[in-house]
Design a protein around this motif. Structure first.
Motif, PDB file in Angstrom:
ATOM      1  N   VAL A  43       0.833  -1.200   0.000  1.00 55.77           N
ATOM      2  CA  VAL A  43       0.000   0.000   0.000  1.00 55.77           C
ATOM      3  C   VAL A  43       0.867   1.249   0.000  1.00 55.77           C
ATOM      4  CG1 VAL A  43      -1.673   1.322   1.358  1.00 55.77           C
ATOM      5  CG2 VAL A  43      -1.970  -1.154   1.068  1.00 55.77           C
ATOM      6  N   THR A  44       1.978   1.203   0.764  1.00 56.07           N
ATOM      7  CA  THR A  44       2.878   2.366   0.815  1.00 56.07           C
ATOM      8  C   THR A  44       3.468   2.668  -0.568  1.00 56.07           C
ATOM      9  OG1 THR A  44       3.434   1.871   3.119  1.00 56.07           O
ATOM     10  CG2 THR A  44       4.952   3.296   1.901  1.00 56.07           C
ATOM     11  N   VAL A  47       0.697   4.004  -2.886  1.00 58.36           N
ATOM     12  CA  VAL A  47       0.343   5.408  -2.631  1.00 58.36           C
ATOM     13  C   VAL A  47       1.368   6.340  -3.271  1.00 58.36           C
ATOM     14  CG1 VAL A  47       0.149   7.154  -0.815  1.00 58.36           C
ATOM     15  CG2 VAL A  47      -0.993   4.940  -0.552  1.00 58.36           C
ATOM     16  N   ARG A  48       2.630   5.976  -3.152  1.00 57.70           N
ATOM     17  CA  ARG A  48       3.666   6.799  -3.775  1.00 57.70           C
ATOM     18  C   ARG A  48       3.541   6.761  -5.310  1.00 57.70           C
ATOM     19  NH1 ARG A  48       8.673   4.547  -0.079  1.00 57.70           N
ATOM     20  NH2 ARG A  48       8.162   5.716   1.828  1.00 57.70           N
ATOM     21  N   GLN A  50       0.881   6.350  -7.027  1.00 59.19           N
ATOM     22  CA  GLN A  50      -0.305   7.074  -7.503  1.00 59.19           C
ATOM     23  C   GLN A  50      -0.031   8.557  -7.724  1.00 59.19           C
ATOM     24  OE1 GLN A  50      -3.079   5.573  -4.390  1.00 59.19           O
ATOM     25  NE2 GLN A  50      -4.438   5.037  -6.087  1.00 59.19           N
ATOM     26  N   GLU A  51       1.087   9.029  -7.198  1.00 62.66           N
ATOM     27  CA  GLU A  51       1.448  10.432  -7.451  1.00 62.66           C
ATOM     28  C   GLU A  51       1.995  10.614  -8.877  1.00 62.66           C
ATOM     29  OE1 GLU A  51       4.316  11.333  -4.496  1.00 62.66           O
ATOM     30  OE2 GLU A  51       2.908  11.187  -2.795  1.00 62.66           O
ATOM     31  N   TYR A 156      -3.392   1.852 -10.983  1.00 64.01           N
ATOM     32  CA  TYR A 156      -3.095   2.101  -9.577  1.00 64.01           C
ATOM     33  C   TYR A 156      -4.365   2.182  -8.751  1.00 64.01           C
ATOM     34  CZ  TYR A 156       1.743   3.119 -10.886  1.00 64.01           C
ATOM     35  OH  TYR A 156       3.022   3.029 -11.340  1.00 64.01           O
ATOM     36  N   SER A 157      -5.411   2.808  -9.306  1.00 61.52           N
ATOM     37  CA  SER A 157      -6.676   2.913  -8.576  1.00 61.52           C
ATOM     38  C   SER A 157      -7.293   1.545  -8.326  1.00 61.52           C
ATOM     39  CB  SER A 157      -7.648   3.805  -9.351  1.00 61.52           C
ATOM     40  OG  SER A 157      -8.910   3.849  -8.710  1.00 61.52           O
ATOM     41  N   ASN A 160      -5.240  -0.364  -5.792  1.00 55.23           N
ATOM     42  CA  ASN A 160      -5.497   0.178  -4.447  1.00 55.23           C
ATOM     43  C   ASN A 160      -6.785  -0.409  -3.877  1.00 55.23           C
ATOM     44  OD1 ASN A 160      -4.909   2.167  -2.263  1.00 55.23           O
ATOM     45  ND2 ASN A 160      -6.882   2.981  -2.921  1.00 55.23           N
ATOM     46  N   HIS A 164      -7.048  -3.035  -0.590  1.00 53.61           N
ATOM     47  CA  HIS A 164      -7.885  -2.738   0.575  1.00 53.61           C
ATOM     48  C   HIS A 164      -8.902  -3.853   0.821  1.00 53.61           C
ATOM     49  CE1 HIS A 164      -6.229   1.362   0.369  1.00 53.61           C
ATOM     50  NE2 HIS A 164      -6.627   1.466   1.623  1.00 53.61           N
TER      51      HIS A 164
END
Length: 372
Positions: A43-44, A47-48, A50-51, A156-157, A160, A164
């Motif tokens: 997840v970490t 998240v990175r 997704q930027e 990525y979405s 993610n 989850h």
């Protein structure tokens, strides 16, 4: 001794309960930590990652507005970093416990992005020659950038959301597994407790049977069997330590007349009172036993004939003063006693025979006396 053994069983059980609870607490803590750690790294990184689509769009927009070396450097840095992000996510997913069918479409999309990045790199390489963009290059750069940005954002979405859901599913599974382990642990403790309780009861029953086998049921004194056991041990100690051993044989005088005149229940009461009197007169180390009927014995370890005679005299006086049940109060009660001391290389049979002969001598010489 019986209470000590029983206490030891329950102390062991409580220690076992403590160990099981500590082990379960450790399991619960580690399970929660590992479940969280399993997806935290993915997840970490996600998240990175997704930027990157947003940054790609911003850098491309800036480059189209003003094609300078700063924007080119930023775009080159993204082209270098995006494959590293994708490879990191790919490694995480391949090592995870997720079914490949769940994430394969997203990896394929990211693989397509990787295949298109060299084309983007070629376009910006041409821009870097003179910091100029032709209309065709601008159009190509815009279309390729949008394509890559949309592919990255969608992949990525979806990943993610997948992570989850998988994390939530795993936590629910671990919750159910933890509950199952707790139930099994509780059942184990109940089973162990039941076994310990059964062993405790069996131990008590065995001790009770042993006690009954060595105890006179009417008076609660030791019986003949127990006296023989104690005598055997006393002879061994006496031979090893060189200490004397004495024996008193006691027989209530004319006890049959009390039974005949007042009945056996009152006679039993007299025997019980006489037993308590003997216990009061004897020492704690002495073994007081009922041999049968109205015959009793007192085994006196570490005592010579003189000490045995003194005890016999105390008993004679105490019996004369012993109150009888109300209906037999006027009858009175006396006892005849034979006293003997074990000789060298003797055994209990010889000691008992000697005391028995002296008991009959006391009876023959008028009763209410001690001979020895």
């Amino acid at each position: 001794m019986r209470r000590v053994r029983s206490r030891g069983l329950w102390v062991g059980y409580l220690l076992m309960v403590g160990v099981c609870l500590a082990a379960f607490g450790f399991y619960l803590t580690e399970a929660r930590r590992l479940v969280g750690a399993n997806y935290t790294a993915m997840v970490t990184d996600l998240v990175r990652a997704q930027e990157d689509p947003d940054r790609l769009r911003l850098v491309l927009d800036s480059l189209l507005d003003s094609p300078d070396r700063i924007h080119l450097a930023q775009l080159n840095e993204l082209i270098w970093r995006i494959p590293l992000r994708i490879q990191g996510l790919r490694n995480h997913l391949l090592r995870s416990d997720l079914a490949p069918a769940r994430y394969t479409p997203y990896l394929e999309e990211l693989t397509y992005v990787e295949s298109r990045l060299p084309t983007l790199e070629q376009v910006i390489a041409r821009v870097g020659i003179d910091n100029q963009l032709t209309p065709e290059e601008g159009r190509q750069l815009r279309e390729l950038g949008m394509e890559l940005e949309e592919a990255l954002a969608w992949s990525y979405s979806e990943l993610n959301e997948l992570l989850h859901r998988a994390s939530a599913d795993q936590r629910r599974f671990m919750g159910r597994l933890t509950l199952a382990v707790a139930v099994l642990l509780l059942m184990l403790l109940v089973a162990i407790g039941g076994v310990l309780l059964m062993l405790h009861r069996l131990h008590d029953q065995r001790e009770t049977m042993r006690h009954l086998s060595l105890t006179d049921q009417l008076t609660g004194l030791n019986n003949r069997r127990r006296l023989l056991q104690e005598a055997g041990q006393a002879f061994v100690r006496g031979e090893r330590q060189g200490t004397p051993l004495a024996l008193l044989l006691l027989d209530l005088d004319h006890f049959k007349q009390i039974n005949d005149a007042y009945g056996h229940p009152l006679g039993d009461e007299v025997l019980i009172r006489f037993a308590r009197l003997l216990e009061a007169c004897a020492r704690r180390m002495d073994v007081v036993a009922r041999m049968g009927g109205e015959e009793f014995a007192i085994l006196m370890p570490d005592s010579d004939i003189a000490a045995a005679r003194r005890l016999a005299e105390r008993i004679l006086h105490a019996v004369r003063d012993m109150p009888l049940p109300s209906r037999a109060h006027a009858a009175g009660l006396t006892v005849s006693i034979g006293v003997a001391e074990a000789g060298e290389n003797g055994d209990f049979e010889r000691l008992y025979a000697q005391a028995d002969r002296r008991l009959y001598r006391a009876k023959a010489q008028g009763r209410d006396r001690a001979e020895g």
